[in-house]
Design a protein around this motif. Structure first.
Motif, PDB file in Angstrom:
ATOM      1  N   SER A 162       8.056 -27.798 -15.241  1.00  0.00           N
ATOM      2  CA  SER A 162       7.698 -27.214 -16.951  1.00  0.00           C
ATOM      3  C   SER A 162       6.260 -27.283 -16.679  1.00  0.00           C
ATOM      4  O   SER A 162       5.494 -27.445 -16.049  1.00  0.00           O
ATOM      5  N   TYR A 163       5.455 -25.643 -17.613  1.00  0.00           N
ATOM      6  CA  TYR A 163       4.068 -25.340 -17.393  1.00  0.00           C
ATOM      7  C   TYR A 163       3.921 -24.905 -19.075  1.00  0.00           C
ATOM      8  O   TYR A 163       4.334 -24.800 -19.893  1.00  0.00           O
ATOM      9  N   PHE A 164       2.618 -25.344 -19.580  1.00  0.00           N
ATOM     10  CA  PHE A 164       1.731 -24.680 -20.298  1.00  0.00           C
ATOM     11  C   PHE A 164       0.559 -24.198 -20.615  1.00  0.00           C
ATOM     12  O   PHE A 164       0.210 -23.616 -19.082  1.00  0.00           O
ATOM     13  N   THR A 165      -0.169 -23.380 -21.383  1.00  0.00           N
ATOM     14  CA  THR A 165      -1.293 -22.455 -20.923  1.00  0.00           C
ATOM     15  C   THR A 165      -1.594 -22.902 -22.319  1.00  0.00           C
ATOM     16  O   THR A 165      -2.070 -23.576 -23.565  1.00  0.00           O
ATOM     17  N   ARG A 166      -3.401 -22.818 -21.437  1.00  0.00           N
ATOM     18  CA  ARG A 166      -4.396 -22.846 -22.689  1.00  0.00           C
ATOM     19  C   ARG A 166      -5.952 -22.376 -22.226  1.00  0.00           C
ATOM     20  O   ARG A 166      -5.586 -21.864 -20.841  1.00  0.00           O
ATOM     21  N   ARG A 167      -6.130 -21.748 -23.009  1.00  0.00           N
ATOM     22  CA  ARG A 167      -7.300 -20.886 -22.976  1.00  0.00           C
ATOM     23  C   ARG A 167      -8.476 -21.916 -22.278  1.00  0.00           C
ATOM     24  O   ARG A 167      -9.070 -22.869 -22.587  1.00  0.00           O
ATOM     25  N   LEU A 168      -8.939 -21.071 -21.518  1.00  0.00           N
ATOM     26  CA  LEU A 168      -9.688 -21.764 -20.370  1.00  0.00           C
ATOM     27  C   LEU A 168     -11.490 -20.883 -19.900  1.00  0.00           C
ATOM     28  O   LEU A 168     -10.934 -19.885 -20.067  1.00  0.00           O
ATOM     29  N   PRO A 169     -12.146 -21.412 -19.906  1.00  0.00           N
ATOM     30  CA  PRO A 169     -13.028 -20.903 -19.910  1.00  0.00           C
ATOM     31  C   PRO A 169     -14.579 -20.810 -18.971  1.00  0.00           C
ATOM     32  O   PRO A 169     -15.078 -20.694 -17.650  1.00  0.00           O
TER      33      PRO A 169
END
Length: 446
Positions: free
Chosen positions: A295-302
């Motif tokens: 399972s994977y998820f996305t999140r905005r990263l700096p």
């Protein structure tokens, strides 16, 4: 005489009553104020308080009668429930074993390296660094890692062509890869090679890591990697730049999910058996996770990928937008360079709106993205732009590397080697001469 004695006795009682009345009132007030702090009763009686709580000469008040009871610590009212949750999560991660897997060529490491040290390595001080990189003229810049908190394993190898088997030729596509299938195989080998280094280190030290963070040498971080990006049994990938698959420029996961994500070469036979064909790096990466049930998820990263490559401007349907390093972001691994933005605000919507949405470019609304004209070399004066954006600390490192001499480079690499548990790299003078001694470099390139 009898009346005289009685008058004296009455006088004693009156004096005693006169003394006891205000004293009783004082005790009553003190007891009332001590409901939450039982020691506050003694705050009105300085000598008694001093006796019960002796003070050192440095801490004793010059006016002891003005001393007050010690304050009671209380939760910071400004800390929200979310902030408290993040603090607790950070404390848990600080007790965990984390491997930081850093892969790729040094390129502009004088710009990206210090940000990786500050925003990842020093944020998670219990983490161990693993570096896997091909030797080139920029490898001497890795000497900056001598200040990294913990150096577990470093492998800098002399690159050579890798064999391409039939399964790889069926599964992988050379489209949009600068060096074709060979380029993908080399990149996959870099990533999986870091996993091999981690496994060897675990066996040597007889423990296993809880987490693995895989990032690229050419990634510039504008803010720290947040604790919320560590989720058990789920693998983190940045959104955007997924090219029909998943953005593979960074990943965070526990040991099990990371083992699948980093097995870029080993899992190709399974992708081949599943009948998957002509996959680019991103779609092959997604197939790895989905076929293995991760399972994977996305999140905005700096972070963004600092690139010297040239891209047409304005980018057309399948073009690549290049972000200015000064973009507010987060850029989630988009290509970037230090530049004076040629497009910001409403202009960005006009440019990015023409691009093929199936490739899912980085988030650009609300002024988070500013664009460079990257059709040529980096513009004159880019150094000042970088220094202004990155700040004095990182600017000082950039200047130091630009002025680095051969002797200083060798000393730095030797110090880095002494601090590294497993060192597999050419001699320090060879690495430094390749980048800093032009005469030596030319002689060895003929």
């Amino acid at each position: 005489m009898y009346f005289l004695k009685r008058w004296a006795s009455d006088l004693d009682w009156r004096l005693l009553l006169l003394i006891l009345t205000p004293l009783s009132l004082l005790v009553f007030v003190s007891l009332s104020s001590s409901a939450t702090n039982p020691y506050s009763l003694f705050s009105s009686f300085t000598p008694l308080k001093s006796f019960l709580s002796p003070q050192t000469p440095q801490s004793r008040s010059p006016l002891p009668f003005l001393t007050s009871s010690p304050p009671i610590p209380s939760p910071n009212p400004s800390d929200s429930a979310e902030q408290m949750k993040k603090k607790k999560r950070k404390e848990e991660l600080d007790r965990s074993k984390i491997a930081i897997c850093l892969v790729g060529g040094a390129r502009r490491f004088e710009l990206t390296g210090p940000s990786i040290i500050d925003k990842i390595l020093k944020v998670y001080r219990n983490s161990d660094l693993f570096l896997h990189s091909p030797l080139d003229k920029d490898s001497f810049k890795f000497s900056l890692l001598k200040v990294a908190p913990r150096l577990a394993s470093v492998r800098i190898f002399k690159p050579k062509p890798l064999p391409e088997n039939e399964a790889q030729l069926r599964v992988l596509s050379s489209n949009n890869s600068p060096n074709g299938i060979q380029g993908l195989v080399q990149y996959f080998n870099l990533v999986e090679g870091c996993l091999t280094m981690i496994k060897e280190y675990q066996m040597q030290k007889n423990f296993t890591y809880d987490w693995i963070v895989r990032t690229r040498v050419d990634g510039y971080w504008s803010a720290p990697l947040s604790p919320e990006n560590f989720e058990p049994n789920r693998y983190l990938v940045p959104p955007g730049s997924d090219f029909g698959g998943l953005n593979d420029r960074l990943g965070v996961g526990d040991l099990n999910t990371s083992t699948v994500a980093l097995s870029r070469l080993s899992l190709i036979p399974q992708l081949d058996a599943a009948g998957l064909r002509q996959l680019n790096s991103e779609s092959a990466f997604k197939a790895q996770l989905t076929t293995q049930g991760v399972s994977y998820f996305t999140r905005r990263l700096p972070f963004c990928i600092v690139s010297d490559r040239k891209y047409s401007y304005p980018p057309m349907r399948f073009g690549v937008p290049v972000a200015s390093l000064s973009s507010p972001g987060p850029l989630s691994g988009a290509k970037c360079r230090p530049c004076k933005p040629v497009c910001a605000g409403p202009c960005v919507a006009d440019v990015v709106g023409t691009l093929y949405k199936g490739w899912s470019w980085t988030h650009w609304s609300n002024g988070t993205l500013q664009l460079c004209d990257a059709h040529g070399d980096w513009e004159n004066g880019w150094e000042k732009i970088f220094d202004r954006v990155a700040g004095k600390k990182l600017a000082a490192v950039r200047k130091r590397v630009s002025e680095l001499k051969l002797t200083g480079c060798v000393n730095d690499l030797e110090e880095m080697k002494r601090r590294t548990v497993i060192w597999d790299a050419p001699p320090a003078d060879e690495i430094c001469k390749l980048g800093l001694d032009r005469n030596w470099s030319q002689a060895n390139c003929k």
